[in-house]
Scaffold this motif. Structure first.
Motif, PDB file in Angstrom:
ATOM      1  N   VAL A   1       1.013  -1.125   0.100  1.00 15.24           N
ATOM      2  CA  VAL A   1       0.097   0.002   0.157  1.00 15.24           C
ATOM      3  C   VAL A   1       1.122   1.395  -0.010  1.00 15.24           C
ATOM      4  N   THR A   2       0.791   2.039  -0.965  1.00 14.08           N
ATOM      5  CA  THR A   2       1.788   3.203  -1.254  1.00 14.08           C
ATOM      6  C   THR A   2       1.272   4.348  -0.863  1.00 14.08           C
ATOM      7  N   GLY A   3       0.003   4.453  -0.808  1.00 12.75           N
ATOM      8  CA  GLY A   3      -0.775   5.580  -0.267  1.00 12.75           C
ATOM      9  C   GLY A   3      -0.912   6.751  -1.492  1.00 12.75           C
ATOM     10  N   PRO A   4      -1.528   7.927  -1.025  1.00 11.01           N
ATOM     11  CA  PRO A   4      -1.925   8.913  -1.994  1.00 11.01           C
ATOM     12  C   PRO A   4      -0.563   9.432  -2.550  1.00 11.01           C
ATOM     13  N   GLU A   5      -0.508   9.661  -3.818  1.00 11.22           N
ATOM     14  CA  GLU A   5       0.547  10.327  -4.574  1.00 11.22           C
ATOM     15  C   GLU A   5       0.686  11.900  -4.366  1.00 11.22           C
ATOM     16  N   VAL A   6       1.749  12.254  -4.480  1.00  8.22           N
ATOM     17  CA  VAL A   6       2.204  13.837  -4.467  1.00  8.22           C
ATOM     18  C   VAL A   6       1.365  14.432  -5.608  1.00  8.22           C
ATOM     19  N   ILE A   7       1.093  13.896  -6.844  1.00  5.43           N
ATOM     20  CA  ILE A   7       0.050  14.316  -7.784  1.00  5.43           C
ATOM     21  C   ILE A   7      -1.040  13.323  -7.661  1.00  5.43           C
ATOM     22  N   THR A   8      -2.203  13.560  -7.282  1.00  5.24           N
ATOM     23  CA  THR A   8      -3.084  12.647  -7.401  1.00  5.24           C
ATOM     24  C   THR A   8      -3.446  12.011  -8.733  1.00  5.24           C
ATOM     25  N   GLY A   9      -3.326  10.684  -8.301  1.00  8.52           N
ATOM     26  CA  GLY A   9      -3.670   9.911  -9.531  1.00  8.52           C
ATOM     27  C   GLY A   9      -2.508   9.372 -10.264  1.00  8.52           C
ATOM     28  N   SER A  10      -1.345  10.076 -10.016  1.00  8.19           N
ATOM     29  CA  SER A  10      -0.188   9.861 -10.811  1.00  8.19           C
ATOM     30  C   SER A  10       0.661   8.713 -10.132  1.00  8.19           C
ATOM     31  N   THR A  11       0.134   7.413 -10.526  1.00 12.00           N
ATOM     32  CA  THR A  11       0.393   6.289 -10.020  1.00 12.00           C
ATOM     33  C   THR A  11       2.046   5.897 -10.578  1.00 12.00           C
ATOM     34  N   ARG A  12       2.571   6.696 -11.641  1.00 11.12           N
ATOM     35  CA  ARG A  12       3.811   6.309 -12.076  1.00 11.12           C
ATOM     36  C   ARG A  12       4.764   6.683 -11.004  1.00 11.12           C
ATOM     37  N   MET A  13       4.365   7.411  -9.901  1.00 12.04           N
ATOM     38  CA  MET A  13       5.407   7.787  -9.055  1.00 12.04           C
ATOM     39  C   MET A  13       5.610   7.132  -7.774  1.00 12.04           C
ATOM     40  N   LYS A  14       5.121   7.075  -6.659  1.00  3.37           N
ATOM     41  CA  LYS A  14       5.229   6.110  -5.496  1.00  3.37           C
ATOM     42  C   LYS A  14       4.851   4.714  -5.951  1.00  3.37           C
ATOM     43  N   ALA A  15       3.677   4.540  -6.423  1.00  2.00           N
ATOM     44  CA  ALA A  15       3.283   3.108  -6.807  1.00  2.00           C
ATOM     45  C   ALA A  15       4.252   2.772  -7.904  1.00  2.00           C
ATOM     46  N   GLY A  16       4.498   3.373  -8.868  1.00  2.00           N
ATOM     47  CA  GLY A  16       5.584   2.913  -9.808  1.00  2.00           C
ATOM     48  C   GLY A  16       6.723   2.719  -9.341  1.00  2.00           C
ATOM     49  N   THR A  17       7.380   3.269  -8.275  1.00  2.00           N
ATOM     50  CA  THR A  17       8.488   2.915  -7.574  1.00  2.00           C
ATOM     51  C   THR A  17       8.366   1.506  -6.974  1.00  2.00           C
ATOM     52  N   ALA A  18       7.363   1.494  -6.286  1.00  2.00           N
ATOM     53  CA  ALA A  18       7.103   0.103  -5.541  1.00  2.00           C
ATOM     54  C   ALA A  18       7.045  -0.818  -6.494  1.00  2.00           C
ATOM     55  N   THR A  19       6.269  -0.773  -7.527  1.00  2.00           N
ATOM     56  CA  THR A  19       6.184  -1.936  -8.401  1.00  2.00           C
ATOM     57  C   THR A  19       7.335  -2.288  -9.073  1.00  2.00           C
ATOM     58  N   LYS A  20       8.239  -1.364  -9.439  1.00  2.00           N
ATOM     59  CA  LYS A  20       9.539  -1.604  -9.669  1.00  2.00           C
ATOM     60  C   LYS A  20      10.389  -2.556  -8.892  1.00  2.00           C
ATOM     61  N   MET A  21      10.366  -2.161  -7.625  1.00  2.00           N
ATOM     62  CA  MET A  21      11.062  -2.848  -6.771  1.00  2.00           C
ATOM     63  C   MET A  21      10.481  -4.415  -6.598  1.00  2.00           C
ATOM     64  N   ALA A  22       9.177  -4.213  -6.441  1.00  2.00           N
ATOM     65  CA  ALA A  22       8.448  -5.777  -6.385  1.00  2.00           C
ATOM     66  C   ALA A  22       8.926  -6.745  -7.460  1.00  2.00           C
ATOM     67  N   LEU A  23       8.717  -6.126  -8.880  1.00  2.00           N
ATOM     68  CA  LEU A  23       9.117  -7.036  -9.853  1.00  2.00           C
ATOM     69  C   LEU A  23      10.562  -7.326  -9.922  1.00  2.00           C
ATOM     70  N   ASN A  24      11.444  -6.578  -9.490  1.00  2.00           N
ATOM     71  CA  ASN A  24      12.896  -6.876  -9.347  1.00  2.00           C
ATOM     72  C   ASN A  24      13.102  -8.027  -8.359  1.00  2.00           C
ATOM     73  N   MET A  25      12.288  -7.810  -7.143  1.00  2.00           N
ATOM     74  CA  MET A  25      12.438  -8.876  -6.170  1.00  2.00           C
ATOM     75  C   MET A  25      11.800 -10.283  -6.767  1.00  2.00           C
ATOM     76  N   ILE A  26      10.847 -10.263  -7.397  1.00  2.00           N
ATOM     77  CA  ILE A  26      10.130 -11.446  -7.930  1.00  2.00           C
ATOM     78  C   ILE A  26      11.206 -12.223  -8.926  1.00  2.00           C
ATOM     79  N   SER A  27      11.482 -11.235 -10.276  1.00  2.00           N
ATOM     80  CA  SER A  27      12.228 -12.033 -11.035  1.00  2.00           C
ATOM     81  C   SER A  27      13.750 -12.307 -10.548  1.00  2.00           C
ATOM     82  N   THR A  28      14.370 -11.384  -9.657  1.00  2.00           N
ATOM     83  CA  THR A  28      15.693 -12.029  -9.016  1.00  2.00           C
ATOM     84  C   THR A  28      15.650 -13.274  -8.213  1.00  2.00           C
ATOM     85  N   GLY A  29      14.337 -13.391  -7.484  1.00  2.00           N
ATOM     86  CA  GLY A  29      14.167 -14.462  -6.686  1.00  2.00           C
ATOM     87  C   GLY A  29      14.073 -15.662  -7.701  1.00  2.00           C
TER      88      GLY A  29
END
Length: 256
Positions: A118-146
Motif C-alpha cells: 500500500v503506497t498511499g496517495p501520490e504527491v500528484i493525485t492519481g499519478s501512479t507512475r510515482m510512488k506506486a511505480g517505484t514500489a512496482t519496480k522494486m516488487a518486480l525486481n524482487m520477484i524476477s531476481t528470486g
C-alpha cells in the motif's frame, strides 16, 4: 502484463533478464495494453478492454506450465483483470501486483498470489507512475531476481550465468571468476588467471562467453565438453557442480 506505467515497468524487467542471467528471450515475455508502440506513445483507451487482455494472453498459447504476473497499481485495470481471469481458466499460476487494498484483483479471486504494497496517495493525485511505480519496480525486481536465484543463476551474490557481450561485462566476468576461484581453489594449470587477463579471457572465449562454464573449467581443470555435461547434469546449478569437482578431486587424491 500491464497497462501504462505498469506495463512499461514489466517490459523493462523482462528485458533485463536475458543479459543479466542468460535467460531465454521467450521464457519471460512482457505484454502491455496497446503493444510495443505504447511504450513511447500512450494508448490509454485499450486498457479499458478485458477482452483485449484475454486476447493478448491467448496469442502466446500459454499452458498450465506458465505463470502470469498481472500488474496494475490501481488494482482495477480491466485489461489486466481480463488477462488474469483467462490465465486462471487455463490453469496458469497467477500473481497480481497492485498498490492498494482492497482491490478488484484480490476480490475477483483469480490470483494464486496477490502482492499488494500500500503506497498511499501520490504527491500528484492519481499519478501512479510515482510512488506506486517505484514500489512496482522494486516488487518486480524482487520477484524476477528470486526466480533466477532459485534457478541457480547466481552463486552467492554473483550473477554467474552472465554471458560476456561487451567490455564492461568482460571486466565483471573476470572479477566473478576470480572471486569464486579464490574461494574454492584452482588446479596449478590455471593458477595464473589471478594475474593474467589474457589467459582468463582466452578461457572465456573458448566457453563462448559463458562465465559459469568458464568457472567450472578453471576450477576443475576438465575439458569444456565435460564441464558442459556436468552443468547440464546438475541443471545448471554451479554450486552443485563445484561440489562434484571437490568430491572428484578428493577421491582422486585418496586413491593416490
Amino acid at each position: 502484463m500491464g497497462a501504462g506505467s505498469s506495463g512499461r515497468l514489466g517490459i523493462i524487467d523482462a528485458a533485463e533478464l536475458p543479459p543479466m542471467f542468460n535467460a531465454n528471450n521467450m521464457q519471460y515475455i512482457a505484454l502491455m495494453a496497446g503493444g510495443d508502440g505504447a511504450l513511447r506513445t500512450a494508448r490509454e483507451a485499450i486498457e479499458d478492454s478485458r477482452e483485449a487482455g484475454r486476447a493478448d494472453l491467448d496469442a502466446l498459447l500459454p499452458t498450465s506450465h506458465d505463470a502470469l504476473i498481472g500488474v496494475t497499481s490501481s488494482g482495477r485495470t480491466p485489461y489486466v483483470l481480463g488477462a488474469l481471469q483467462r490465465a486462471r481458466e487455463l490453469g496458469l499460476l497467477t500473481i497480481g501486483l497492485v498498490c492498494v487494498r482492497p482491490s478488484a484483483v484480490r476480490m475477483e479471486r483469480n490470483c494464486t498470489v496477490v502482492v499488494d504494497p500500500v503506497t498511499g496517495p501520490e504527491v500528484i493525485t492519481g499519478s501512479t507512475r510515482m510512488k506506486a511505480g517505484t514500489a512496482t519496480k522494486m516488487a518486480l525486481n524482487m520477484i524476477s531476481t528470486g526466480v533466477q536465484i532459485k534457478l541457480g543463476k547466481t552463486y552467492g551474490n554473483l550473477m554467474v550465468d552472465l554471458t560476456v557481450s561487451n567490455h564492461k561485462l568482460i571486466s565483471r566476468a573476470r572479477r566473478i571468476i576470480r572471486t569464486v576461484a579464490a574461494e574454492v581453489g584452482l588446479p596449478p594449470s590455471y593458477a595464473s588467471i589471478f594475474t593474467d587477463d589474457d589467459q582468463l579471457d582466452a578461457v572465456i572465449r573458448r566457453c563462448d562467453g559463458s562465465v559459469k562454464l568458464a568457472l567450472v573449467v578453471v576450477v576443475s581443470g576438465w575439458g569444456i565438453d565435460l564441464c558442459r555435461e556436468a552443468l547440464t547434469r546438475r541443471g545448471g546449478a554451479l554450486r552443485a557442480v563445484l561440489e562434484d569437482v571437490r568430491f572428484e578431486t578428493a577421491s582422486r587424491v585418496f586413491k593416490v
